[in-house]
Design an enzyme around this catalytic site. Structure first.
Site, PDB file in Angstrom:
ATOM      1  N   GLY A   8     -74.881 -28.781  59.146  1.00  0.00           N
ATOM      2  CA  GLY A   8     -73.943 -29.574  59.946  1.00  0.00           C
ATOM      3  C   GLY A   8     -74.005 -29.211  61.411  1.00  0.00           C
ATOM      4  O   GLY A   8     -73.005 -29.183  62.118  1.00  0.00           O
ATOM      5  N   VAL A  41     -76.139 -22.941  65.743  1.00  0.00           N
ATOM      6  CA  VAL A  41     -76.763 -22.090  66.760  1.00  0.00           C
ATOM      7  C   VAL A  41     -75.891 -22.004  68.022  1.00  0.00           C
ATOM      8  O   VAL A  41     -75.917 -21.017  68.748  1.00  0.00           O
ATOM      9  CB  VAL A  41     -78.204 -22.568  67.064  1.00  0.00           C
ATOM     10  CG1 VAL A  41     -78.205 -23.909  67.753  1.00  0.00           C
ATOM     11  CG2 VAL A  41     -78.985 -21.560  67.868  1.00  0.00           C
ATOM     12  N   LYS A  74     -76.995 -36.227  83.695  1.00  0.00           N
ATOM     13  CA  LYS A  74     -78.120 -35.360  84.094  1.00  0.00           C
ATOM     14  C   LYS A  74     -79.232 -36.277  84.613  1.00  0.00           C
ATOM     15  O   LYS A  74     -79.732 -37.123  83.866  1.00  0.00           O
ATOM     16  CB  LYS A  74     -78.599 -34.571  82.876  1.00  0.00           C
ATOM     17  CG  LYS A  74     -79.889 -33.806  83.096  1.00  0.00           C
ATOM     18  CD  LYS A  74     -80.290 -33.037  81.834  1.00  0.00           C
ATOM     19  CE  LYS A  74     -81.666 -32.430  81.964  1.00  0.00           C
ATOM     20  NZ  LYS A  74     -82.116 -31.797  80.717  1.00  0.00           N
ATOM     21  N   PRO A  94     -87.547 -35.400  87.821  1.00  0.00           N
ATOM     22  CA  PRO A  94     -86.463 -36.351  87.538  1.00  0.00           C
ATOM     23  C   PRO A  94     -86.705 -37.139  86.261  1.00  0.00           C
ATOM     24  O   PRO A  94     -87.826 -37.189  85.757  1.00  0.00           O
ATOM     25  CB  PRO A  94     -86.539 -37.298  88.741  1.00  0.00           C
ATOM     26  CG  PRO A  94     -87.984 -37.322  89.090  1.00  0.00           C
ATOM     27  CD  PRO A  94     -88.544 -35.959  88.738  1.00  0.00           C
ATOM     28  N   LEU A 328     -84.046 -27.340  64.337  1.00  0.00           N
ATOM     29  CA  LEU A 328     -84.668 -26.018  64.435  1.00  0.00           C
ATOM     30  C   LEU A 328     -85.468 -25.671  63.192  1.00  0.00           C
ATOM     31  O   LEU A 328     -86.387 -24.868  63.250  1.00  0.00           O
ATOM     32  CB  LEU A 328     -83.589 -24.959  64.696  1.00  0.00           C
ATOM     33  CG  LEU A 328     -82.817 -25.149  66.013  1.00  0.00           C
ATOM     34  CD1 LEU A 328     -81.652 -24.170  66.098  1.00  0.00           C
ATOM     35  CD2 LEU A 328     -83.742 -24.991  67.225  1.00  0.00           C
TER      36      LEU A 328
HETATM   37  C1  LIG Z   1     -81.432 -20.761  73.729  1.00  0.00           C
HETATM   38  C2  LIG Z   1     -81.506 -22.178  73.267  1.00  0.00           C
HETATM   39  C3  LIG Z   1     -81.286 -23.212  74.178  1.00  0.00           C
HETATM   40  C4  LIG Z   1     -81.375 -24.544  73.773  1.00  0.00           C
HETATM   41  N1  LIG Z   1     -81.207 -25.545  74.692  1.00  0.00           N
HETATM   42  C5  LIG Z   1     -81.380 -26.824  74.306  1.00  0.00           C
HETATM   43  C6  LIG Z   1     -81.228 -27.891  75.230  1.00  0.00           C
HETATM   44  O1  LIG Z   1     -80.900 -27.705  76.404  1.00  0.00           O
HETATM   45  N2  LIG Z   1     -81.445 -29.151  74.790  1.00  0.00           N
HETATM   46  C7  LIG Z   1     -81.778 -29.421  73.497  1.00  0.00           C
HETATM   47  O2  LIG Z   1     -82.004 -30.587  73.153  1.00  0.00           O
HETATM   48  N3  LIG Z   1     -81.867 -28.425  72.596  1.00  0.00           N
HETATM   49  C8  LIG Z   1     -81.687 -27.154  72.958  1.00  0.00           C
HETATM   50  N4  LIG Z   1     -81.796 -26.173  72.034  1.00  0.00           N
HETATM   51  C9  LIG Z   1     -82.028 -26.529  70.635  1.00  0.00           C
HETATM   52  C10 LIG Z   1     -80.718 -27.003  70.020  1.00  0.00           C
HETATM   53  O3  LIG Z   1     -79.770 -25.975  70.093  1.00  0.00           O
HETATM   54  C11 LIG Z   1     -80.939 -27.418  68.579  1.00  0.00           C
HETATM   55  O4  LIG Z   1     -82.057 -28.253  68.490  1.00  0.00           O
HETATM   56  C12 LIG Z   1     -79.740 -28.191  68.073  1.00  0.00           C
HETATM   57  O5  LIG Z   1     -78.563 -27.500  68.288  1.00  0.00           O
HETATM   58  C13 LIG Z   1     -79.890 -28.517  66.617  1.00  0.00           C
HETATM   59  O6  LIG Z   1     -79.755 -27.371  65.842  1.00  0.00           O
HETATM   60  P1  LIG Z   1     -79.799 -27.535  64.283  1.00  0.00           P
HETATM   61  O7  LIG Z   1     -78.797 -28.549  63.883  1.00  0.00           O
HETATM   62  O8  LIG Z   1     -81.199 -27.744  63.873  1.00  0.00           O
HETATM   63  O9  LIG Z   1     -79.394 -26.093  63.723  1.00  0.00           O
HETATM   64  P2  LIG Z   1     -78.010 -25.285  63.779  1.00  0.00           P
HETATM   65  O10 LIG Z   1     -77.147 -25.673  64.914  1.00  0.00           O
HETATM   66  O11 LIG Z   1     -78.364 -23.838  63.653  1.00  0.00           O
HETATM   67  O12 LIG Z   1     -77.244 -25.727  62.452  1.00  0.00           O
HETATM   68  C14 LIG Z   1     -77.626 -25.245  61.194  1.00  0.00           C
HETATM   69  C15 LIG Z   1     -76.622 -25.737  60.165  1.00  0.00           C
HETATM   70  O13 LIG Z   1     -77.115 -25.422  58.875  1.00  0.00           O
HETATM   71  C16 LIG Z   1     -76.077 -24.877  58.107  1.00  0.00           C
HETATM   72  N5  LIG Z   1     -76.687 -24.021  57.083  1.00  0.00           N
HETATM   73  C17 LIG Z   1     -77.604 -23.034  57.265  1.00  0.00           C
HETATM   74  N6  LIG Z   1     -77.915 -22.488  56.080  1.00  0.00           N
HETATM   75  C18 LIG Z   1     -77.199 -23.135  55.136  1.00  0.00           C
HETATM   76  C19 LIG Z   1     -77.072 -23.028  53.743  1.00  0.00           C
HETATM   77  N7  LIG Z   1     -77.758 -22.112  53.047  1.00  0.00           N
HETATM   78  N8  LIG Z   1     -76.214 -23.856  53.094  1.00  0.00           N
HETATM   79  C20 LIG Z   1     -75.502 -24.793  53.765  1.00  0.00           C
HETATM   80  N9  LIG Z   1     -75.598 -24.942  55.099  1.00  0.00           N
HETATM   81  C21 LIG Z   1     -76.419 -24.122  55.772  1.00  0.00           C
HETATM   82  C22 LIG Z   1     -75.204 -24.115  59.088  1.00  0.00           C
HETATM   83  O14 LIG Z   1     -73.896 -23.947  58.565  1.00  0.00           O
HETATM   84  C23 LIG Z   1     -75.240 -25.102  60.269  1.00  0.00           C
HETATM   85  O15 LIG Z   1     -74.250 -26.097  60.060  1.00  0.00           O
HETATM   86  C24 LIG Z   1     -81.667 -24.834  72.414  1.00  0.00           C
HETATM   87  C25 LIG Z   1     -81.857 -23.806  71.500  1.00  0.00           C
HETATM   88  C26 LIG Z   1     -81.797 -22.488  71.904  1.00  0.00           C
HETATM   89  C27 LIG Z   1     -82.020 -21.396  70.906  1.00  0.00           C
END
Ligand SMILES: Cc1cc2nc3c(=O)[nH]c(=O)nc-3n(C[C@H](O)[C@H](O)[C@H](O)COP(=O)(O)OP(=O)(O)OC[C@H]3O[C@@H](n4cnc5c(N)ncnc54)[C@H](O)[C@@H]3O)c2cc1C
Length: 486
Positions: A8, A41, A74, A94, A328
């Site tokens: 989520g 994250v 932005k 840009p 990710l």
């Molecule tokens: C330092 C940094 C800077 C960033 N800056 C940018 C930016 O400027 N622009 C941009 O587009 N992106 C950026 N990103 C990337 C961005 O943060 C992610 O692409 C975005 O938040 C999506 O994350 P996610 O949903 O894949 O994972 P997460 O946000 O990690 O969510 C993972 C989810 O999985 C769930 N989960 C995990 N394991 C289980 C399990 N076993 N059972 C049930 N649920 C589970 C967790 O509860 C959570 O809800 C950045 C990342 C980092 C590390």
């Protein structure tokens, strides 16, 4: 058909919203399973203009979501301090707008002229309209009698965006289950059959989407899809995040070079997001935190910093068996150009085009994997070029980046084309590499760093061919159509 999205975070809720919207007329039940114990994250505050298209597809207006997520516009990324030896303090990359169709050609012509050794202006900021919007702090809306579209991205609070999208997806009948997936059972042919929660819950589905973040519980951990690290030419593997009050409310992300990496500055309506992205091989987390605090004037402050590890690379197959990875869990290219959510969105869209209501063929899956891998590779080339072309001399880190010759053939070819006065636009076309960073973006980077062939070495880039095109007058005239932001 039941599609189960595990995770989520932003990726999970973006997928749920777009699936539910596109497939509203079909008998497809979409469920998001989210762990109440594993945090998202918690970063990712900048987007590209594709997020505008995301909200358009969902019929959500800026004013419907931006205030809920403390979002700002932005227009640019400003790169500061990456190439001091070339005499350039900073340059803007840009987002390009319709108006830039008038200015891109003079810009690339000037770049070519300077590559041939003549002294002409090649600073991207002077040619592209969004730099003017940023500098004069204008809103991106125009009256009907000025029919040019402005392209912009956003800055936002990532937690709040996730919450907002969850609310929207639920309105589109997406089901939400709070449970932590513990084990996964497979069918005889190796597809995912059901998920088992840590408290004995069972979730069955026909198709699964892995949005579990860096842990990639389904695709990598369960199905064993391998991960290709990019660490041979993207050295950064950690980040420190530290919020401050808003200092600079300009509608741009700042990317400022540091001793062993770079830091971002992102203005939201209620705070400024800051983060230092660095390589642990060259700098310890403690030293990096100290350097970040110092640069923000927070050495004596007790504001807590968040330390994160980054796994940079991509999976071998983004879609394997009956499981698609998004966000990710499919891969991550460090956040220098804020491309992660852009890649999530285009992955969702190209998946939906091929899923065929669940009747997909192996060829659909293979085509998707090939395309998605190529997109990651081409974004990677653009990011790697920033490091390769730096002219900093303040640490081994920058020297190692400059000396690193483990570059893809496509990047080597592009750099060679630039330095031998070849046709960069044609090379990008030949490589089919324009899906994210096209001709104008590459010229901004190469000219913005002041990296030119030998012939231009003694040319400062201050000649006046800019005025010849009368662009200054044109761009300032256009600016009159925009209202000032508060
Ligand atoms: C330092 C940094 C800077 C960033 N800056 C940018 C930016 O400027 N622009 C941009 O587009 N992106 C950026 N990103 C990337 C961005 O943060 C992610 O692409 C975005 O938040 C999506 O994350 P996610 O949903 O894949 O994972 P997460 O946000 O990690 O969510 C993972 C989810 O999985 C769930 N989960 C995990 N394991 C289980 C399990 N076993 N059972 C049930 N649920 C589970 C967790 O509860 C959570 O809800 C950045 C990342 C980092 C590390």
């Amino acid at each position: 058909m039941r599609i189960i999205i595990v995770g989520g975070g932003t990726a999970g809720w973006m997928a749920a919203s777009l699936f539910a919207k596109r497939w509203a007329h079909l008998p497809i039940q979409i469920t998001v399973v989210e762990s109440p114990d594993i945090k998202t994250v918690g970063v990712g505050e900048g987007s590209t203009p594709t997020l505008q298209q995301f909200f358009k597809q969902l019929n959500i207006l800026d004013e419907d979501w931006m205030p809920h997520c403390n979002a700002t516009y932005k227009y640019n990324i400003k790169f500061s301090g990456w190439s001091p030896d070339s005499g350039i303090d900073s340059y803007n990359h840009p987002f390009f707008t319709q108006l830039d169709t008038f200015t891109e050609r003079p810009f690339t012509v000037n770049c070519y002229t300077r590559r041939l050794g003549l002294d002409v202006i090649t600073q991207p900021d002077t040619f592209f309209f969004n730099s003017y919007l940023t500098e004069h702090h204008k809103l991106p809306y125009t009256p009907d009698n000025f029919p040019f579209e402005i392209n912009y991205g956003y800055h936002f609070d990532s937690q709040k965006l996730g919450q907002f999208l969850m609310g929207h997806a639920k309105k589109l009948a997406v089901e939400h289950k709070l449970l932590t997936v513990d084990t996964v059972t497979l069918t005889d042919n190796g597809d995912i059959k059901e998920l088992h929660g840590s408290r004995g819950e069972v979730v069955k589905g026909e198709f699964f989407v892995d949005c579990t973040g860096f842990r990639s519980q389904l695709l990598q951990q369960t199905l064993g899809v391998t991960f290709n690290s990019f660490n041979d030419n993207l050295f950064n593997d950690a980040a420190i995040v530290l919020p401050t009050q808003v200092h600079n409310a300009k509608f741009e992300t700042q990317s400022i070079a540091m001793s062993n990496g770079w830091r971002w500055q992102i203005p939201l309506t209620h705070r400024q997001g800051n983060g230092y992205v660095y390589s642990k091989d060259f700098q310890s987390p403690d030293k990096a935190e100290q350097e970040l605090r110092q640069s923000l004037g927070l050495l004596d402050s007790d504001v807590e910093a968040m330390h994160l590890n980054m796994k940079v690379g991509q999976v071998n197959k983004h879609w394997h068996k009956n499981c698609l990875a998004l966000g990710l869990s499919q891969g991550f290219i460090e956040p220098l150009e804020a491309t992660a959510l852009h890649l999530v969105q285009i992955s969702i869209e190209s998946f939906m085009d091929r899923f065929q209501n669940g009747n997909y063929q192996e060829t659909d899956r293979d085509e998707f994997n090939k395309l998605t891998k190529a997109r990651f590779d081409s974004v990677r080339d653009y990011i790697v070029a920033h490091y390769k072309l730096n002219t900093r001399n303040d640490s081994d880190y920058w020297q190692a980046n400059r000396d690193n010759n483990i570059l893809s053939d496509s990047l080597l070819q592009l750099l060679d084309t630039w330095f031998t006065n070849g046709d960069v636009a044609q090379e990008i076309k030949t490589q089919n590499a324009h899906s994210h960073f096209g001709n104008a973006s590459w010229h901004c980077l190469l000219a913005g760093y002041g990296t030119f062939p030998q012939l231009a070495a003694n040319q400062p880039g201050t000649g006046d061919q800019f005025h010849e095109h009368q662009l200054h007058r044109f761009l300032h005239g256009c600016l009159l159509n925009f209202n000032a932001a508060k």
